[in-house]
Design a protein around this motif. Sequence first.
Motif, PDB file in Angstrom:
ATOM      1  N   ALA A   1       1.068  -1.159  -0.445  1.00  0.00           N
ATOM      2  CA  ALA A   1       0.057   0.146  -0.150  1.00  0.00           C
ATOM      3  C   ALA A   1       1.168   1.038  -0.097  1.00  0.00           C
ATOM      4  CB  ALA A   1      -0.928   0.179   1.164  1.00  0.00           C
ATOM      5  N   GLU A   2       1.865   1.430   0.674  1.00  0.00           N
ATOM      6  CA  GLU A   2       2.632   1.624   0.743  1.00  0.00           C
ATOM      7  C   GLU A   2       3.481   2.530  -0.250  1.00  0.00           C
ATOM      8  OE1 GLU A   2       5.512   1.466   4.083  1.00  0.00           O
ATOM      9  OE2 GLU A   2       4.280   2.334   5.592  1.00  0.00           O
ATOM     10  N   LEU A   3       3.811   1.595  -0.899  1.00  0.00           N
ATOM     11  CA  LEU A   3       4.347   1.903  -3.029  1.00  0.00           C
ATOM     12  C   LEU A   3       3.570   2.040  -3.422  1.00  0.00           C
ATOM     13  CD1 LEU A   3       6.790  -1.315  -2.474  1.00  0.00           C
ATOM     14  CD2 LEU A   3       7.399   1.342  -1.936  1.00  0.00           C
ATOM     15  N   ALA A   4       2.545   1.802  -3.796  1.00  0.00           N
ATOM     16  CA  ALA A   4       1.854   1.526  -4.376  1.00  0.00           C
ATOM     17  C   ALA A   4       0.984   3.448  -4.332  1.00  0.00           C
ATOM     18  CB  ALA A   4      -0.256   1.227  -4.319  1.00  0.00           C
TER      19      ALA A   4
ATOM     20  N   ALA B   1       3.918   5.050  -6.001  1.00  0.00           N
ATOM     21  CA  ALA B   1       4.028   4.809  -7.314  1.00  0.00           C
ATOM     22  C   ALA B   1       2.708   5.769  -8.176  1.00  0.00           C
ATOM     23  CB  ALA B   1       3.653   3.775  -7.516  1.00  0.00           C
ATOM     24  N   ARG B   2       1.721   6.110  -7.518  1.00  0.00           N
ATOM     25  CA  ARG B   2       0.355   6.896  -7.317  1.00  0.00           C
ATOM     26  C   ARG B   2       0.789   8.531  -8.056  1.00  0.00           C
ATOM     27  NH1 ARG B   2      -2.241  10.742  -4.795  1.00  0.00           N
ATOM     28  NH2 ARG B   2      -1.968   8.958  -3.682  1.00  0.00           N
ATOM     29  N   GLU B   3       1.429   8.600  -6.792  1.00  0.00           N
ATOM     30  CA  GLU B   3       1.929  10.110  -7.100  1.00  0.00           C
ATOM     31  C   GLU B   3       3.095  10.348  -7.936  1.00  0.00           C
ATOM     32  OE1 GLU B   3       3.544  10.559  -2.783  1.00  0.00           O
ATOM     33  OE2 GLU B   3       1.777  10.353  -2.157  1.00  0.00           O
ATOM     34  N   LEU B   4       4.245   9.481  -8.600  1.00  0.00           N
ATOM     35  CA  LEU B   4       4.962   9.877  -9.518  1.00  0.00           C
ATOM     36  C   LEU B   4       4.320  10.157 -10.493  1.00  0.00           C
ATOM     37  CD1 LEU B   4       8.112   6.955  -8.297  1.00  0.00           C
ATOM     38  CD2 LEU B   4       7.910   9.779  -8.316  1.00  0.00           C
ATOM     39  N   ALA B   5       3.094   8.806 -11.266  1.00  0.00           N
ATOM     40  CA  ALA B   5       2.698   9.102 -12.425  1.00  0.00           C
ATOM     41  C   ALA B   5       1.543   9.868 -12.263  1.00  0.00           C
ATOM     42  CB  ALA B   5       1.592   7.382 -11.820  1.00  0.00           C
ATOM     43  N   ARG B   6       0.932  10.919 -11.419  1.00  0.00           N
ATOM     44  CA  ARG B   6       0.555  11.820 -11.429  1.00  0.00           C
ATOM     45  C   ARG B   6       1.706  13.076 -12.131  1.00  0.00           C
ATOM     46  NH1 ARG B   6      -4.184  13.772  -9.972  1.00  0.00           N
ATOM     47  NH2 ARG B   6      -4.654  11.877  -9.152  1.00  0.00           N
ATOM     48  N   GLN B   7       2.326  12.927 -10.975  1.00  0.00           N
ATOM     49  CA  GLN B   7       3.707  14.075 -12.028  1.00  0.00           C
ATOM     50  C   GLN B   7       4.026  14.073 -13.055  1.00  0.00           C
ATOM     51  OE1 GLN B   7       6.912  13.496  -8.761  1.00  0.00           O
ATOM     52  NE2 GLN B   7       5.463  14.015  -7.219  1.00  0.00           N
TER      53      GLN B   7
ATOM     54  N   SER C   1      -0.280   7.671 -22.816  1.00  0.00           N
ATOM     55  CA  SER C   1      -0.195   6.201 -22.877  1.00  0.00           C
ATOM     56  C   SER C   1       0.261   6.211 -20.722  1.00  0.00           C
ATOM     57  CB  SER C   1       0.873   6.177 -22.564  1.00  0.00           C
ATOM     58  OG  SER C   1       1.161   5.610 -24.061  1.00  0.00           O
ATOM     59  N   PHE C   2       0.322   8.116 -20.290  1.00  0.00           N
ATOM     60  CA  PHE C   2       0.977   8.601 -19.045  1.00  0.00           C
ATOM     61  C   PHE C   2      -0.664   8.469 -18.481  1.00  0.00           C
ATOM     62  CE2 PHE C   2       4.564  10.027 -20.427  1.00  0.00           C
ATOM     63  CZ  PHE C   2       5.613   9.418 -19.403  1.00  0.00           C
ATOM     64  N   GLN C   3      -1.968   9.062 -18.998  1.00  0.00           N
ATOM     65  CA  GLN C   3      -2.478   8.778 -18.370  1.00  0.00           C
ATOM     66  C   GLN C   3      -3.326   7.341 -17.921  1.00  0.00           C
ATOM     67  OE1 GLN C   3      -5.272  10.342 -21.463  1.00  0.00           O
ATOM     68  NE2 GLN C   3      -5.256  12.636 -20.382  1.00  0.00           N
ATOM     69  N   SER C   4      -3.299   6.604 -18.444  1.00  0.00           N
ATOM     70  CA  SER C   4      -3.801   5.115 -18.467  1.00  0.00           C
ATOM     71  C   SER C   4      -2.882   5.260 -17.438  1.00  0.00           C
ATOM     72  CB  SER C   4      -3.258   4.382 -19.974  1.00  0.00           C
ATOM     73  OG  SER C   4      -3.355   3.266 -19.780  1.00  0.00           O
ATOM     74  N   ALA C   5      -1.124   5.761 -17.532  1.00  0.00           N
ATOM     75  CA  ALA C   5      -0.620   4.718 -16.038  1.00  0.00           C
ATOM     76  C   ALA C   5      -1.222   5.401 -14.586  1.00  0.00           C
ATOM     77  CB  ALA C   5       0.980   5.116 -16.315  1.00  0.00           C
ATOM     78  N   LEU C   6      -1.543   6.684 -14.889  1.00  0.00           N
ATOM     79  CA  LEU C   6      -1.910   7.169 -14.356  1.00  0.00           C
ATOM     80  C   LEU C   6      -3.513   6.466 -13.097  1.00  0.00           C
ATOM     81  CD1 LEU C   6      -2.231   9.282 -11.821  1.00  0.00           C
ATOM     82  CD2 LEU C   6      -3.110  10.694 -13.441  1.00  0.00           C
ATOM     83  N   GLN C   7      -4.104   6.065 -14.524  1.00  0.00           N
ATOM     84  CA  GLN C   7      -5.720   5.418 -14.117  1.00  0.00           C
ATOM     85  C   GLN C   7      -5.061   3.655 -13.027  1.00  0.00           C
ATOM     86  OE1 GLN C   7      -8.009   5.266 -16.668  1.00  0.00           O
ATOM     87  NE2 GLN C   7      -9.570   3.983 -16.058  1.00  0.00           N
ATOM     88  N   GLN C   8      -4.099   3.527 -14.091  1.00  0.00           N
ATOM     89  CA  GLN C   8      -3.414   1.839 -13.292  1.00  0.00           C
ATOM     90  C   GLN C   8      -2.986   2.299 -11.547  1.00  0.00           C
ATOM     91  OE1 GLN C   8      -0.895   0.379 -16.404  1.00  0.00           O
ATOM     92  NE2 GLN C   8      -2.283  -0.027 -18.365  1.00  0.00           N
ATOM     93  N   ALA C   9      -2.122   3.094 -11.695  1.00  0.00           N
ATOM     94  CA  ALA C   9      -1.488   3.116 -10.494  1.00  0.00           C
ATOM     95  C   ALA C   9      -2.409   3.963  -9.892  1.00  0.00           C
ATOM     96  CB  ALA C   9      -0.611   4.803 -10.701  1.00  0.00           C
ATOM     97  N   GLU C  10      -3.594   4.461  -9.940  1.00  0.00           N
ATOM     98  CA  GLU C  10      -4.487   4.718  -8.427  1.00  0.00           C
ATOM     99  C   GLU C  10      -6.001   3.547  -8.251  1.00  0.00           C
ATOM    100  OE1 GLU C  10      -6.020   9.237  -9.608  1.00  0.00           O
ATOM    101  OE2 GLU C  10      -7.149   7.707 -11.002  1.00  0.00           O
TER     102      GLU C  10
ATOM    103  N   LEU D   1      -5.322   1.621  -4.809  1.00  0.00           N
ATOM    104  CA  LEU D   1      -6.974   1.938  -4.392  1.00  0.00           C
ATOM    105  C   LEU D   1      -6.861   0.014  -3.857  1.00  0.00           C
ATOM    106  CD1 LEU D   1      -9.900   1.917  -3.566  1.00  0.00           C
ATOM    107  CD2 LEU D   1     -10.492   1.382  -5.980  1.00  0.00           C
ATOM    108  N   GLY D   2      -6.222  -0.829  -4.864  1.00  0.00           N
ATOM    109  CA  GLY D   2      -6.016  -2.165  -4.828  1.00  0.00           C
ATOM    110  C   GLY D   2      -5.773  -2.619  -3.896  1.00  0.00           C
ATOM    111  N   ALA D   3      -4.616  -2.063  -3.033  1.00  0.00           N
ATOM    112  CA  ALA D   3      -3.289  -2.339  -2.557  1.00  0.00           C
ATOM    113  C   ALA D   3      -3.931  -1.796  -0.575  1.00  0.00           C
ATOM    114  CB  ALA D   3      -2.411  -1.849  -2.816  1.00  0.00           C
ATOM    115  N   VAL D   4      -5.148  -0.304  -1.298  1.00  0.00           N
ATOM    116  CA  VAL D   4      -5.832  -0.113   0.174  1.00  0.00           C
ATOM    117  C   VAL D   4      -6.640  -1.053   1.310  1.00  0.00           C
ATOM    118  CG1 VAL D   4      -7.052   1.906   1.620  1.00  0.00           C
ATOM    119  CG2 VAL D   4      -4.721   2.520   0.201  1.00  0.00           C
TER     120      VAL D   4
END
Length: 514
Positions: free
Chosen positions: A438-441, A444-450, A471-480, A484-487
């Motif tokens: 969850a911490e790593l996810a 990863a989400r913060e970096l994908a948004r940046q 591609s980066f939009q898809s990566a952000l959505q996957q990271a979000e 969510l799944g990790a939490v």
Amino acid sequence: MSPPEQTKGPARAEPLGGGPAAWRHLAAPMLAFALLALPAAGPASAQSHGRAPAQLPGQEAPAGAAALSLPEAVYLGLRNNRVIRSEYLQRVADRFALRVEESRFTPRLDIAATTNRSRSAGVNTTAARLGPVLSWDAPTGARLNFGWQAAQTNIRGQPGNGAGNLSFELVQPLLAGAGIDYATAPLRIARISEQNARLRVKQTVSEQVTSIVLAYRTLLQSQEQLRIAEDGLRRARELVEVNRLLIAAGRLAQVEIVQSEASVAQQELALLAAQNANEEARLALLVLIAADPASRIWAADRPSAPSVRVDLQRALATAYANQPAYLGQLFNIEINRINLDAARNQRLWELNIVAGAGQQATRRNVLDTVDALRQVRSDFNIGLQLNIPIGYLAREQLEVNATTALRQSELAAEQARDALRKSVEDGVRNVETQRRQAELARRARELARQQLEVELARLQAGRSSNFQVVSFQSALQQAESAELGAVIAYLNALNQLDLVLGTVLETWQITLNE
């Protein structure tokens, strides 16, 4: 242990600080066991570790939907869950069975009465009998019978004939069937079975509470996934608008917009799937809490949790002291030991003291025999009865079966202990793994948004392409989605560990009543 106090329905949870209204202001019990909030409350140790692995944004409930918190969902489940209600109906029979066994040494009164009228050779005869008998099984194995039998016979044309008989009999075993341990064995087994039944109720309530919690989290996850899909669709549409402005300004080729329009179509498809999953999760939770399937509910909690560490040794000690299935195996050993002692007792010779006394009187009227019984001389007898069974293998079979059952229950308890230890170790390790994920996810989400923000700036400056931005939009959505799944997985791991430890009721401040 007692089921949730109730006013209506089989169960009601009593939270700290009051009824259901107070639950809205409780901190959501995301911790796996009560000692997370009260470190001294139990043997397992869980300590806060750093910041929360994720703090995902909450959503406002749609118009017409009732916001439902996790404690409120559990409360409704305890009140209305059909599995729990069925378990409480079974408790009626269980407690009556114990009541029957506890009355084993209560004196019993039987009254038998008969009357008949007959004609033989032209003679009418009327006969009546009344026979109350008082019986008592003593805790020593003795059986006492005290009775009075009265009979009245009237033959037409002849004087009546009445008889009264007062008797007392005592049979006290000295070998087979003797002793307090043997006589009270069924009662002790019934009391242990009652404890087992209470553990069964505790396990059932714990499992249903955990199921409700997991179903609520599934609904919460589906709502957040719906938000992520909506955000993805919004970003895809915004990109299309940016593309059109760039094309109009001559800074982007017309063919480039195809990529962004394809992304919109994909996001619309993802949104439709998220809406369907959200509806499935809503119905699943409503079924568990036995609510109207047409009800519109909205999970109001935020998918966040504190980061905790669990001490393995204290968790094991907690599980050994609270886990219902494991404790039930220990109770089975006690029952089988009692059965073995009883089987060994039955292999002894039958040696009984038999004593009796009686008075008998005959008068014309049965009522006159009552006074006559005080005047006649009493009969009395006492003696020994001995019966030596020879070659009865069936008597030995009882001991063999009881010994086998005891050994099997001991092996089952050892197996249950090993399985419980494995479950606790797996649960503790899973909690730690999910916490780290969850911490790593989150990171990863913060970096994908940046990354997406940087790429959008480059696109506006003409230094990137639609393909890169999509591609980066898809990566952000996957990271979000991954965060969510990790939490949710982390929260569920805490609850699953809670169930393994047998501390679900303590976590939720649920008191079972009888």
